[in-house]
Write a protein that holds these residues in place. Structure first.
Motif, short mmCIF file in Angstrom:
data_model
loop_
_atom_site.label_atom_id
_atom_site.label_comp_id
_atom_site.label_asym_id
_atom_site.label_seq_id
_atom_site.Cartn_x
_atom_site.Cartn_y
_atom_site.Cartn_z
N GLY A 89 32.02 45.52 60.30
CA GLY A 89 33.15 46.37 60.62
C GLY A 89 33.36 47.47 59.58
O GLY A 89 33.36 48.67 59.93
N PRO A 90 33.54 47.12 58.29
CA PRO A 90 33.64 48.16 57.27
C PRO A 90 32.42 49.07 57.21
O PRO A 90 32.55 50.28 56.99
CB PRO A 90 33.78 47.35 55.96
N THR A 92 30.52 49.91 59.74
CA THR A 92 30.66 50.81 60.87
C THR A 92 31.64 51.94 60.57
O THR A 92 31.38 53.11 60.86
CB THR A 92 31.12 50.04 62.12
N LEU A 93 32.77 51.60 59.98
CA LEU A 93 33.76 52.62 59.63
C LEU A 93 33.20 53.62 58.63
O LEU A 93 33.50 54.82 58.68
CB LEU A 93 35.02 51.97 59.08
N ALA A 94 32.35 53.15 57.71
CA ALA A 94 31.74 54.03 56.72
C ALA A 94 30.70 54.96 57.34
O ALA A 94 30.30 55.95 56.73
CB ALA A 94 31.09 53.20 55.60
N LEU A 95 30.27 54.65 58.59
CA LEU A 95 29.30 55.49 59.28
C LEU A 95 29.95 56.66 60.03
O LEU A 95 29.26 57.60 60.43
CB LEU A 95 28.51 54.66 60.31
N LEU A 96 31.26 56.61 60.23
CA LEU A 96 31.93 57.63 61.05
C LEU A 96 31.66 59.07 60.58
O LEU A 96 31.51 59.96 61.41
CB LEU A 96 33.43 57.35 61.09
N PRO A 97 31.59 59.35 59.26
CA PRO A 97 31.30 60.72 58.84
C PRO A 97 29.92 61.22 59.27
O PRO A 97 29.68 62.43 59.29
CB PRO A 97 31.41 60.65 57.31
N PHE A 98 29.01 60.30 59.61
CA PHE A 98 27.66 60.69 60.03
C PHE A 98 27.61 61.12 61.49
O PHE A 98 26.62 61.70 61.94
CB PHE A 98 26.68 59.54 59.84
N LEU A 99 28.66 60.81 62.26
CA LEU A 99 28.64 61.08 63.70
C LEU A 99 28.76 62.58 63.99
O LEU A 99 29.57 63.27 63.37
CB LEU A 99 29.79 60.35 64.39
N TRP A 177 38.25 44.11 47.64
CA TRP A 177 37.79 44.23 49.02
C TRP A 177 38.94 44.82 49.85
O TRP A 177 39.82 44.11 50.32
CB TRP A 177 37.40 42.86 49.55
N SER A 178 38.90 46.12 50.06
CA SER A 178 39.96 46.79 50.79
C SER A 178 39.37 47.97 51.56
O SER A 178 39.01 49.00 50.97
CB SER A 178 41.05 47.29 49.83
N PHE A 179 39.26 47.82 52.89
CA PHE A 179 38.63 48.84 53.73
C PHE A 179 39.52 49.30 54.88
O PHE A 179 39.09 50.11 55.70
CB PHE A 179 37.31 48.31 54.29
N SER A 180 40.75 48.82 54.95
CA SER A 180 41.61 49.23 56.06
C SER A 180 41.92 50.73 56.01
O SER A 180 42.22 51.34 57.04
CB SER A 180 42.92 48.42 56.06
N GLY A 181 41.82 51.32 54.81
CA GLY A 181 42.05 52.76 54.70
C GLY A 181 41.05 53.58 55.49
O GLY A 181 41.35 54.70 55.92
N LEU A 182 39.85 53.03 55.71
CA LEU A 182 38.81 53.76 56.44
C LEU A 182 39.17 53.95 57.91
O LEU A 182 38.57 54.79 58.58
CB LEU A 182 37.47 53.02 56.35
N ILE A 186 40.83 58.66 61.87
CA ILE A 186 39.80 58.59 62.91
C ILE A 186 39.48 60.00 63.41
O ILE A 186 40.39 60.74 63.79
CB ILE A 186 40.28 57.71 64.08
N PRO A 187 38.21 60.38 63.44
CA PRO A 187 37.84 61.71 63.95
C PRO A 187 38.33 61.89 65.39
O PRO A 187 38.43 60.92 66.14
CB PRO A 187 36.31 61.70 63.87
N PRO A 188 38.62 63.12 65.78
CA PRO A 188 39.17 63.37 67.13
C PRO A 188 38.24 62.99 68.27
O PRO A 188 38.72 62.79 69.39
CB PRO A 188 39.46 64.87 67.12
N ASN A 189 36.94 62.86 68.01
CA ASN A 189 35.99 62.51 69.06
C ASN A 189 35.68 61.02 69.09
O ASN A 189 34.79 60.58 69.81
CB ASN A 189 34.68 63.29 68.88
#
Length: 246
Positions: A89-90, A92-99, A177-182, A186-189
């Protein structure tokens, strides 16, 4: 960097899915969901994360594991669906800037490990150490998890057997261990759905941010942590695209 992954479906399919496994698992743990997606017209790719499926590293920070997956986004490669389970899960969230920003993506997080206290880190660390020291057999998993298929039980055993023993460093290297900030920007797409196991098993729902645009969460009553094994159709139901009757 090297590519280590499993694939299902045709590379020429019109839709693409990326599946990110959890700690002590492997790409093959997605077999059931991947087959459903492939039957629905997806080309499915499931990478093996660093520290898994014989892949070794010394840097097990979420940011570095995500960076290792950048190859899956070269030349603007996009995905209609990305699914991440637990530790995935974390990642995946760290991958969002690559989209790519021009392609709509549905992200489905299954019991994401967003927040862990020091106490839970110590408890989970010892739990993984114990499981690595004595890897349970498929038969034991079948007895303990009647909702799992035998295939799922075998993939669980293989994932643990192929896990780098040094990967236990994931807990220490990602402390605090804190990833809820990610999940708050959320990107608009991108639209994110968090599927959470029954709260009687854990406190994951407490750490899912509320009132965040394009974020939805659902509780699966009576379902445990291994959502992809116990209730795969709940995952498929979150894909907002026409699909064949399953």
């Amino acid at each position: 960097m090297t590519i280590s992954a499993s694939q299902w479906g045709s590379p020429t399919a019109s839709r693409r899915a990326l599946l990110i496994h959890g700690m002590t698992m492997s790409s093959q743990s997605w077999e059931g969901i991947a087959q459903l997606l492939a039957a629905d017209g997806f080309f499915v790719v499931a990478p093996n994360l660093l520290g898994h499926a014989w892949r070794r590293s010394t840097d097990y920070r979420v940011s570095n594991i995500a960076e290792d997956l950048r190859l899956y986004f070269v030349m603007g490669t996009s995905y209609d669906v990305i699914i991440g389970h637990s530790f995935g899960g974390p990642v995946t969230l760290a991958l969002l800037p690559f989209l790519p920003k021009t392609h709509d993506t549905t992200v489905i997080l299954l019991d994401p490990a967003l927040e862990l206290t020091e106490e839970k880190i110590k408890m989970n660390t010892q739990l993984v150490i114990n499981e690595m020291a004595r890897i349970r057999t498929p038969e034991e998993h079948v007895a303990e998890n009647p909702a799992w298929s035998r295939r799922d039980c075998i993939s669980r055993v293989l994932g643990m057997a192929m896990c780098d023993r040094a990967a236990i460093e994931m807990f220490r290297q990602n402390t605090p261990w804190s990833f809820s900030g990610l999940i708050k920007n959320i990107p608009p797409n991108v639209k994110i759905t968090v599927l959470v196991s029954d709260p009687k098993f854990n406190d994951i729902l407490e750490h899912v941010p509320r009132d965040v645009e394009r974020l939805n969460s659902k509780v699966l009553t009576g379902i445990g942590h291994w959502i992809q094994y116990e209730l795969p159709h709940a995952i498929m139901d979150e894909i907002p695209l026409p699909r064949a009757r399953l």
